[in-house]
Design a protein around this motif. Structure first.
Motif, PDB file in Angstrom:
ATOM      1  N   HIS A  68      -9.707  12.272  10.269  1.00 58.31           N
ATOM      2  CA  HIS A  68      -9.283  13.270   9.277  1.00 58.31           C
ATOM      3  C   HIS A  68      -7.771  13.459   9.294  1.00 58.31           C
ATOM      4  O   HIS A  68      -7.125  13.443   8.235  1.00 58.31           O
ATOM      5  CB  HIS A  68      -9.976  14.603   9.542  1.00 58.31           C
ATOM      6  N   THR A  69      -7.203  13.652  10.482  1.00 61.64           N
ATOM      7  CA  THR A  69      -5.763  13.887  10.550  1.00 61.64           C
ATOM      8  C   THR A  69      -4.982  12.652  10.095  1.00 61.64           C
ATOM      9  O   THR A  69      -3.930  12.778   9.456  1.00 61.64           O
ATOM     10  CB  THR A  69      -5.336  14.274  11.976  1.00 61.64           C
ATOM     11  N   PHE A  70      -5.499  11.462  10.397  1.00 55.73           N
ATOM     12  CA  PHE A  70      -4.807  10.247   9.978  1.00 55.73           C
ATOM     13  C   PHE A  70      -4.805  10.111   8.462  1.00 55.73           C
ATOM     14  O   PHE A  70      -3.779   9.815   7.851  1.00 55.73           O
ATOM     15  CB  PHE A  70      -5.455   9.024  10.612  1.00 55.73           C
ATOM     16  N   GLN A  71      -5.951  10.317   7.852  1.00 56.60           N
ATOM     17  CA  GLN A  71      -6.061  10.146   6.403  1.00 56.60           C
ATOM     18  C   GLN A  71      -5.269  11.199   5.630  1.00 56.60           C
ATOM     19  O   GLN A  71      -4.744  10.918   4.561  1.00 56.60           O
ATOM     20  CB  GLN A  71      -7.536  10.180   5.993  1.00 56.60           C
ATOM     21  N   SER A  72      -5.185  12.410   6.182  1.00 55.46           N
ATOM     22  CA  SER A  72      -4.552  13.507   5.436  1.00 55.46           C
ATOM     23  C   SER A  72      -3.063  13.650   5.702  1.00 55.46           C
ATOM     24  O   SER A  72      -2.364  14.335   4.947  1.00 55.46           O
ATOM     25  CB  SER A  72      -5.252  14.836   5.770  1.00 55.46           C
ATOM     26  N   CYS A  73      -2.554  13.011   6.758  1.00 58.81           N
ATOM     27  CA  CYS A  73      -1.153  13.234   7.124  1.00 58.81           C
ATOM     28  C   CYS A  73      -0.209  12.454   6.213  1.00 58.81           C
ATOM     29  O   CYS A  73      -0.584  11.450   5.598  1.00 58.81           O
ATOM     30  CB  CYS A  73      -0.912  12.833   8.581  1.00 58.81           C
ATOM     31  N   ASN A  74       1.020  12.935   6.143  1.00 56.40           N
ATOM     32  CA  ASN A  74       2.080  12.225   5.440  1.00 56.40           C
ATOM     33  C   ASN A  74       2.484  11.020   6.284  1.00 56.40           C
ATOM     34  O   ASN A  74       2.883  11.171   7.442  1.00 56.40           O
ATOM     35  CB  ASN A  74       3.278  13.159   5.223  1.00 56.40           C
ATOM     36  N   LYS A  75       2.370   9.821   5.721  1.00 56.86           N
ATOM     37  CA  LYS A  75       2.585   8.619   6.519  1.00 56.86           C
ATOM     38  C   LYS A  75       4.050   8.440   6.935  1.00 56.86           C
ATOM     39  O   LYS A  75       4.334   7.885   7.991  1.00 56.86           O
ATOM     40  CB  LYS A  75       2.092   7.394   5.751  1.00 56.86           C
TER      41      LYS A  75
END
Length: 211
Positions: free
Chosen positions: A51-58
């Motif tokens: 979840h945190t990976f998909q939602s974070c600003n890359k």
């Protein structure tokens, strides 16, 4: 979860995958890609889940990993791969990547990175890009003494052939590399560089006619 999905891909066709999971193949491939990145991040002791990976600003993700892990070879390669995957082509981060890759002598990763950057014109005038190409091309010769083995010659040929991937070959120190070919009794390999040098000369002459 990652191992289970990889196992499914290895034993099932696309239609069966869709039937078993209720998800499209492209969606499953995207999930695997993300899980691989998450696994690599976790190995650096950074707390991330799906979840945190998909939602974070890359961009922020890359900056955070870089600050924490730029002295780790795994961290350097991870940041490189994240930037490439999520189209982050900021010149400053790529220049920093090249500096660290050179610092740690990661020649194979330098090769992969330079070939990747050869499609990014914003990097072509970077001194780090040009100097890294010089480093790569001369790398197989640095500890070479004649007579060289067939494996050594093969590696030299492979690396020198990459010069055709370099969009700024005219700015490289090709003469120094030709000298290394002569020093190691591999003069026949210098033809690869001379061909590129002649191309650059013709290109410069062509440009001059229009100035």
């Amino acid at each position: 979860k990652l191992r289970a999905l990889k196992c499914l891909f290895s034993i099932a066709g696309e239609e069966e995958l869709t039937r078993l999971t209720g998800r499209g193949v492209d969606d499953l491939k995207e999930t695997i890609k993300n899980l691989v990145f998450i696994s690599r991040i976790e190995k650096l002791n950074l707390p991330f889940n799906a979840h945190t990976f998909q939602s974070c600003n890359k961009d922020s993700l890359v900056e955070g990993i870089w600050r924490t892990c730029k002295h780790s070879t795994e961290g350097i390669v991870l940041v490189r791969d994240l930037c490439a995957e999520f189209n982050i082509w900021n010149q400053s981060i790529w220049s920093a990547l090249l500096i660290q890759i050179n610092k740690y002598g990661m020649i194979k990763e330098l090769e992969n990175t330079l070939v990747l950057l050869s499609s990014q014109p914003q990097m072509w005038n970077s001194q780090h890009f040009i100097s890294s190409w010089n480093t790569l091309l001369i790398s197989p010769f640095t500890s070479l003494l004649p007579p060289v083995t067939e494996d050594d010659e093969r590696r030299c040929r492979e690396v020198l052939s990459l010069v055709h991937c370099c969009p700024t070959a005219m700015d490289l120190e090709l003469n120094k590399i030709v000298e290394e070919c002569l020093r190691t009794d591999l003069a026949h390999l210098a033809v690869i560089l001379r061909t590129e040098d002649r191309k650059s000369t013709r290109l410069n002459s062509s440009h001059a006619r229009y100035l």
